[in-house]
Write an enzyme that holds these catalytic residues in place. Structure first.
Site, PDB file in Angstrom:
ATOM      1  CG  ASP A  49      -1.954  -0.873   0.965  1.00 34.60           C
ATOM      2  OD1 ASP A  49      -2.408  -1.544   0.056  1.00 34.60           O
ATOM      3  OD2 ASP A  49      -2.487  -1.516   2.210  1.00 34.60           O
ATOM      4  CE  LYS A 126       5.940  21.479  24.875  1.00 34.05           C
ATOM      5  NZ  LYS A 126       5.611  21.192  26.494  1.00 34.05           N
ATOM      6  NE  ARG A 143      -2.445  19.587  27.727  1.00 36.23           N
ATOM      7  CZ  ARG A 143      -1.342  20.408  27.375  1.00 36.23           C
ATOM      8  NH1 ARG A 143      -1.410  21.273  26.634  1.00 36.23           N
ATOM      9  NH2 ARG A 143      -0.166  19.602  27.679  1.00 36.23           N
ATOM     10  CB  THR A 156      -7.952  -0.053   6.805  1.00 42.92           C
ATOM     11  OG1 THR A 156      -7.638   0.454   5.848  1.00 42.92           O
ATOM     12  CG2 THR A 156      -9.138  -0.414   7.190  1.00 42.92           C
ATOM     13  N   GLY A 157      -5.923   2.536   8.208  1.00 40.19           N
ATOM     14  CA  GLY A 157      -4.496   3.269   8.393  1.00 40.19           C
ATOM     15  C   GLY A 157      -4.137   3.653   9.713  1.00 40.19           C
ATOM     16  CB  ALA A 159      -8.093   6.815  11.275  1.00 40.74           C
ATOM     17  CB  ALA A 180      -2.134   9.718  22.980  1.00 43.49           C
TER      18      ALA A 180
END
Length: 249
Positions: A49, A126, A143, A156-157, A159, A180
């Site tokens: 891909d 950070k 944040r 499907t990558g 994300a 995160a």
């Protein structure tokens, strides 16, 4: 017809070239993607891909792409080195195509992305403050380590690894997901690709499909492009999607 064969490694290139010549197709070989690819009737990508994404980064007008997977998952590809001849012959003879939207980003006006635009902190480990607007309406401020604006193909990558949903390839949409996030219970948003997405952040970089990147401070706009990615029709694309997703990792 003229075909460009773009390969990551040349182990299967001779067989592919011979198969195309049997179909009375003129062949030119490229070991790196090039803007010249726009001048061909179609492209054969030999790799994974990532090879297809690198090809697309060089193109605005996209000839149909046929992918032969020598990588791992191969969600964008059509065949393996073992079975490509039958599938390639069928594709060239029928010449049926399907189009998937790409997106533009104001920070990189010459680049289009098929999978995603990612906004990341310039400093590793950070967090950054991100504000998200959809059609001018502020959706959230958060944040996080970064933020992903993905297409249904990109679900499907990157994300996917950030906890986003798997979206079927023919449902045009944006998936909006933080990386995160410093918050309990944040869930991704899925919105129409006809919307305009704005991401505001400082001391950040923006990356298109894991390839090209630029620094930015302030606001970027992400929108559906008028130049889609074009592939030979793959009748098994939806059927194979979930099995391939299960095989990831």
């Amino acid at each position: 017809m003229r075909a460009a064969v773009v390969y990551k490694t040349d182990g299967h290139v001779k067989r592919i070239e011979e198969a195309l010549k049997r179909l009375e197709v003129e062949v030119e070989l490229f070991n790196q993607p090039s803007e010249e690819l726009e001048n061909f009737d179609f492209i054969v990508s030999v790799g994974g891909d990532g090879t297809i994404l690198r090809i697309l980064q060089k193109l605005k007008r996209c000839p149909p792409i046929f992918g032969i997977n020598t990588g791992r998952v191969g969600l964008l590809t059509h065949a393996s080195p073992e079975n490509f001849e039958v599938e390639l012959k069928k594709a060239v003879e029928k010449f049926e195509v399907e189009r998937f939207p790409r997106v533009s980003c104001s920070a990189m006006p010459d680049v289009l992305a098929l999978n995603e635009i990612a906004v990341l902190s310039r400093k590793p480990a950070k967090m950054i403050d991100v504000a998200l607007r959809v059609d001018g309406v502020e959706v959230d401020r958060i944040r996080c380590d970064g933020f992903i604006v993905a297409t249904q193909i990109g679900s499907t990558g990157y994300a996917f690894s950030a906890g986003g949903p798997v979206v079927e390839p023919y449902l045009e949409c944006f998936i909006l997901i933080p990386i995160a996030p410093f918050r309990f219970g944040w869930k991704p948003y899925v919105v129409s690709m006809e919307r305009k997405i704005e991401v505001i952040a400082e001391k950040a970089i923006v990356v298109a499909d894991g390839q090209k990147s630029v620094d930015f401070d302030g606001e970027i706009t992400i929108e559906k492009s008028e130049f889609p990615a074009v592939f030979f029709k793959n009748e098994k694309r939806f059927r194979n999607l979930f099995g391939k997703v299960r095989s990831i990792g």
